[in-house]
Design an enzyme around this catalytic site. Structure first.
Site, PDB file in Angstrom:
ATOM      1  N   ASP A  10       0.877  -1.175   0.000  1.00 48.51           N
ATOM      2  CA  ASP A  10       0.000   0.000   0.000  1.00 48.51           C
ATOM      3  C   ASP A  10       0.911   1.221   0.000  1.00 48.51           C
ATOM      4  OD1 ASP A  10      -2.357   1.599   0.241  1.00 48.51           O
ATOM      5  OD2 ASP A  10      -1.960   1.827   2.375  1.00 48.51           O
ATOM      6  N   CYS A  73      -4.190  -1.436  -1.938  1.00 44.67           N
ATOM      7  CA  CYS A  73      -4.313   0.001  -2.168  1.00 44.67           C
ATOM      8  C   CYS A  73      -5.387   0.178  -3.239  1.00 44.67           C
ATOM      9  CB  CYS A  73      -2.974   0.548  -2.650  1.00 44.67           C
ATOM     10  SG  CYS A  73      -3.031   2.296  -3.103  1.00 44.67           S
ATOM     11  N   GLU A 152      -3.210   8.508   8.539  1.00 46.23           N
ATOM     12  CA  GLU A 152      -1.765   8.296   8.683  1.00 46.23           C
ATOM     13  C   GLU A 152      -1.241   8.961   9.952  1.00 46.23           C
ATOM     14  OE1 GLU A 152       0.793   6.737   6.724  1.00 46.23           O
ATOM     15  OE2 GLU A 152      -0.808   5.729   5.631  1.00 46.23           O
ATOM     16  N   CYS A 186     -11.039   2.777  -0.249  1.00 47.45           N
ATOM     17  CA  CYS A 186      -9.609   3.013  -0.011  1.00 47.45           C
ATOM     18  C   CYS A 186      -9.268   2.215   1.240  1.00 47.45           C
ATOM     19  CB  CYS A 186      -9.392   4.504   0.217  1.00 47.45           C
ATOM     20  SG  CYS A 186      -7.797   4.942   0.933  1.00 47.45           S
ATOM     21  N   HIS A 188      -7.341   2.698   3.576  1.00 49.67           N
ATOM     22  CA  HIS A 188      -7.207   3.453   4.829  1.00 49.67           C
ATOM     23  C   HIS A 188      -8.565   3.600   5.541  1.00 49.67           C
ATOM     24  CE1 HIS A 188      -3.272   4.634   3.303  1.00 49.67           C
ATOM     25  NE2 HIS A 188      -3.016   5.276   4.427  1.00 49.67           N
TER      26      HIS A 188
HETATM   27  N1  DGL Z   1      -4.745   3.194   0.912  1.00 47.21           N
HETATM   28  C1  DGL Z   1      -4.805   3.727  -0.375  1.00 47.21           C
HETATM   29  C2  DGL Z   1      -5.968   3.401  -1.211  1.00 47.21           C
HETATM   30  O1  DGL Z   1      -6.568   2.407  -0.937  1.00 47.21           O
HETATM   31  C3  DGL Z   1      -4.033   4.873  -0.742  1.00 47.21           C
HETATM   32  C4  DGL Z   1      -4.368   6.172  -0.214  1.00 47.21           C
HETATM   33  C5  DGL Z   1      -3.435   7.137  -0.853  1.00 47.21           C
HETATM   34  O2  DGL Z   1      -2.249   6.842  -0.905  1.00 47.21           O
HETATM   35  O3  DGL Z   1      -3.915   8.166  -1.312  1.00 47.21           O
HETATM   36  O4  DGL Z   1      -6.315   4.083  -2.146  1.00 47.21           O
END
Ligand code: DGL
Length: 270
Positions: A10, A73, A152, A186, A188
């Site tokens: 990721d 990701c 983050e 996403c 995150h």
């Molecule tokens: N965790 C990521 C995603 O699923 C990336 C977030 C990022 O780097 O903008 O898109």
């Protein structure tokens, strides 16, 4: 039987939501995790830059002898998956497709909300995949660029006024559209499940990308007779920036002490 490790990457620590699901579903598997913490976030960058970064992430992971890779990701999965599958000769699972399929099957009223990074929303990939499964579903997309930096920095808890104000504003349009299913597009965002669930209410199903990718990987390994038969899987962690912040936030999230277990690498070499 195949005891080689699974690679997971990721842009930062969001992919740990997929790692947590993998540890739960596939506890005998070894995992090598890479978080590109020096260059996070990817989600506001061009498709060309995201692909360049994703190739370097793959090159680093492929310096190990892996049996499969999970792109944990959403941004890389929605923009670069096809190119990576052509270039690397091992099974690659992206988080977007299994998540889109699950959302398309879960909706009762045909209204699906999608929150993701700018690059993922602009790619249109989630809509295409949802419509392959459910032609008549309406998809309401919204880019949420402030979520990744807040996560983050550890600001993902209910009661934190900053994340709650930002989430209220981002999710207003989803409430107005009366979606009954919300794709956390996403990796995150599952860290924000409690915050998002509190705003959307108990009747909206939250579909988490990490979980669906873990299920897809398990099915693939079973199909190929490639599950590990070791007693207990190990996870190694690599990042591209200093390890301190990652160790602390990732440790909190995985509920284990990662002190001394994370290594920094120079991703520009790959
Ligand atoms: N965790 C990521 C995603 O699923 C990336 C977030 C990022 O780097 O903008 O898109």
């Amino acid at each position: 039987m195949d005891n080689r490790p699974i690679g997971v990457f990721d842009s930062g620590l969001g992919g740990l939501t997929a790692v947590r699901e993998l540890m739960h579903l596939l506890p005998r598997e070894d995992i090598i995790y890479f978080g590109d913490t020096a260059r996070v976030p990817y989600g506001g960058r061009s498709p060309e830059t995201i692909l360049k970064f994703a190739r370097q992430d793959m090159n680093f992971l492929c310096s190990f002898d892996l049996k499969a890779v999970v792109i944990a990701c959403g941004t890389v999965s929605t923009t670069s998956l096809a190119a990576l599958r052509q270039e690397y000769h091992l099974p690659i699972i992206g988080v977007a497709e299994p998540t889109a399929v699950q959302a398309a099957r879960s909706t009762q009223n045909g209204k699906i909300g999608l929150i993701a990074t700018k690059a993922s929303i602009a790619s249109g990939a989630y809509e295409r995949m949802i419509h392959c499964e459910n032609k008549s579903a309406q998809v309401f997309g919204k880019a949420c660029p402030l979520f990744v930096p807040l996560v983050e920095n550890g600001r993902f808890h209910v009661g934190d006024p900053v994340i709650e104000i930002v989430a209220e504003e981002y999710l207003q349009s989803m409430k107005e559209a009366q979606v009954d299913t919300l794709v956390l597009g996403c990796t995150h965002y599952p860290l924000l499940s409690d915050v998002i669930g509190k705003i959307m209410g108990p009747d909206v199903a939250l579909i988490s990308s990490g979980r669906e990718a873990a299920v897809a990987l398990k099915n693939l390994l079973i199909e190929r007779n490639a599950l590990s038969d070791s007693n207990h899987g190990d996870t190694s962690y690599f990042v591209s920036d200093t390890v301190d912040g990652f160790e602390q936030t990732a440790g909190l999230f995985l509920r284990s002490d990662l002190k001394g277990m994370v290594q920094q690498i120079n991703i520009e070499k790959y």
